[in-house]
Write an enzyme that holds these catalytic residues in place. Sequence first.
Site, mmCIF file in Angstrom:
data_model
loop_
_atom_site.group_PDB
_atom_site.id
_atom_site.type_symbol
_atom_site.label_atom_id
_atom_site.label_comp_id
_atom_site.label_asym_id
_atom_site.label_seq_id
_atom_site.Cartn_x
_atom_site.Cartn_y
_atom_site.Cartn_z
ATOM 1 N N SER A 32 113.881 -55.443 -10.609
ATOM 2 C CA SER A 32 114.036 -53.933 -10.304
ATOM 3 C C SER A 32 113.499 -53.707 -8.861
ATOM 4 C CB SER A 32 113.332 -53.042 -11.305
ATOM 5 O OG SER A 32 113.668 -51.899 -11.150
ATOM 6 N N ASP A 75 121.897 -53.289 -18.802
ATOM 7 C CA ASP A 75 121.418 -52.408 -17.742
ATOM 8 C C ASP A 75 122.217 -51.455 -17.031
ATOM 9 O OD1 ASP A 75 119.715 -51.447 -15.588
ATOM 10 O OD2 ASP A 75 119.180 -53.585 -14.885
ATOM 11 N N HIS A 109 117.597 -52.061 -18.881
ATOM 12 C CA HIS A 109 117.099 -52.489 -17.530
ATOM 13 C C HIS A 109 115.776 -53.354 -17.768
ATOM 14 C CE1 HIS A 109 116.216 -52.496 -13.303
ATOM 15 N NE2 HIS A 109 115.057 -51.818 -13.522
#
Lengths: 400, 400
Positions: free
Chosen positions: B167, B333, B366
């Site tokens: 991320s 995601d 995610h």
Amino acid sequence: MPADSNTPAALNDVKANEAETPSSRLVRFPAEDPLELDSGTRLGPWQIAYETYGTLNAEKSNAILVCHALTGDQYVASTNPVTGKPGWWQLMVGPGKPIDTDHYFVICANVLGGCLGTTGPATINPETGTPYGLDLPVITIRDMVRSQARLVDHLGIETLFAVIGGSMGGMQVLQWAASYPDRVFAAVPIAAAARHTSQNIAFHEVGRQAIMADPNWRGGNYIGDNVRPTKGLAVARMAAHVTYMSDESLHQKFGRNLQDRENLTFGFDADFQIESYLRHQGMTFVDRFDANSYLYVTRAMDYFDLSQEFDGVLPNAFEKTATRFCVMSFTSDWLFPTSESRRVVKALNAVAANVSFVEIESDRGHDSFLLDVPEMFETIQGFMTGAAHARGIPAPGEKA
Amino acid sequence: MPADSNTPAALNDVKANEAETPSSRLVRFPAEDPLELDSGTRLGPWQIAYETYGTLNAEKSNAILVCHALTGDQYVASTNPVTGKPGWWQLMVGPGKPIDTDHYFVICANVLGGCLGTTGPATINPETGTPYGLDLPVITIRDMVRSQARLVDHLGIETLFAVIGGSMGGMQVLQWAASYPDRVFAAVPIAAAARHTSQNIAFHEVGRQAIMADPNWRGGNYIGDNVRPTKGLAVARMAAHVTYMSDESLHQKFGRNLQDRENLTFGFDADFQIESYLRHQGMTFVDRFDANSYLYVTRAMDYFDLSQEFDGVLPNAFEKTATRFCVMSFTSDWLFPTSESRRVVKALNAVAANVSFVEIESDRGHDSFLLDVPEMFETIQGFMTGAAHARGIPAPGEKA
């Protein structure tokens, strides 16, 4: 002949009894004629505010009920008196439109729990003389539909030619078809689902918590204190609004474009256009919507799972239905994805219902149903014409 | 030999100068040795808090920098002293793990703008003697990476064997590879992107507005007033948390299951498990994270568009790079979708970089990069072994 000639004259131009409610057609039901709610409560007195467009034919066979979405209202095809903006579905409903008001009699009512004239949390509680606030019983989609059925009774209409709506409006369409199969000739649920998913509930809960976190919410009793939880409601609207658009449409509309300037400001003002757009959406929303209504109407959607009243078996909701269905979804709608519409279609197929299913290519996300999507209009027009023939009434452009 | 034997002794066990900052390794840079920020400001004095695991080899060729995500911290593989919880990536980093601390020397630093020891908005502004609040300059991903490079300098390491992160951590990995190509032997950006999209910015803006709407935020000066905008921060966390999970994982984990009861309550308490889960996520988050840091770190992500410093041409960011890349995304995601990873891979391909790309099948959204996803571990382990051979250092299980 005025558009409302079939509405009893005494009900025309009645103003709702809340000071801030704009003029709308209204039916008031006295305490002796309450609405039985899913919560087990009898709500009465209660009232329903609505608009009509077009003329009901002599056989009363051309009535179409339009069901609105979460923050919609009865002004489907006429100016909203609060915002001064055009009706929210004027692309779909009006003279010569897919739902042709030169031909059909269109009814649209503010939902129960709403804030534009129908009984909701801002309505005065007759027992206390102050607004209900959270003392209003929690409302369900089935309660909304019950209230609409009472309105349709009042208008003297036995069977609706069609019930149509998008998003929460589509939930009401499905509930109508399940609760009153004999009263719905055709049903058009668009961008809808037979249940609210966990993710749907999650986004709504974020919005509700934003409202309740606002100190001006005051346990729901803000109206008496003459304050409003506008900041919390604006955040709720912003969070919801992101879910109504697709990643692709946000990318096309805003991308990483900057707001009125060439460079990043290295600050927390709205640098990106998407930020000022969202802030604007939040700020304008609070002028037209009541925070407690937002809690009630989102709760109704969360509670919706049509299979529950049919032993958890969705096809049972439509057993032996004679209603003709047109189910519609949009490719880029991730909030009410095509998979949820397919679930409805499979249930309808399981009971050999008459169903068309169209997944429409659109990159505009959930909001597609409100936008200029030609394939949607063509599909509705075609479906309506076919349904009119089946019902033995002329379609638009045809002679009686 | 203690794990930190390569850290100058004087810096060991130094406590940060904020009362609430837990113990961590720390490097303080004096005002004469400021950090040049993208905003044009020189930040100084400033400090960076970090943890290390394993032992740096004599050649200083086995160092891996782990970059943390939005609300992560330096406690990648050891107990977080604030929460008492295990390190946030103990599945990935530790003895015998894919990033084997019996073999590699792992460094993880709290990001600039954070709230666990590195300079952030809660740090005392030397000019005023009170916390910076919004007087701290806005931080960028490149600023975070600059601060990490200074730490790596301080540790006497010329070239990192690998930089890895998920991320926002993956954004830092890409920035490292672009800013310091000669100092990064291998780069592993996971569930990341070379830019924050419009939708990403939109969700962050909702969170920031929730914080700023809280009257306890007080323009960012809440610490001096001894209050905290906990309600706003909790709403921000809830909104973000929904985006970290997939619709499918929410469905599997919670579905429409009710909380501790058989029936709907017809109220606004947490009826559904997903509601109480989200409320819990919000409430526990405020105990471990500073609201102003949330503003700063989300802003850094929003500002990230790696191509911007290369004339808008992303491949130019990696021109003539000798770094070996392993780019990884997850099928479910939707916040950092595979398409954004593919954009990075295409840019790397355009400059004939050495790149592996793996899209991993996972329904966990995610957050997959933080979870037990065996294919991710196997991929990392394989990539690390290959990179170790290429660098001429033994892989775990091999003799030197």
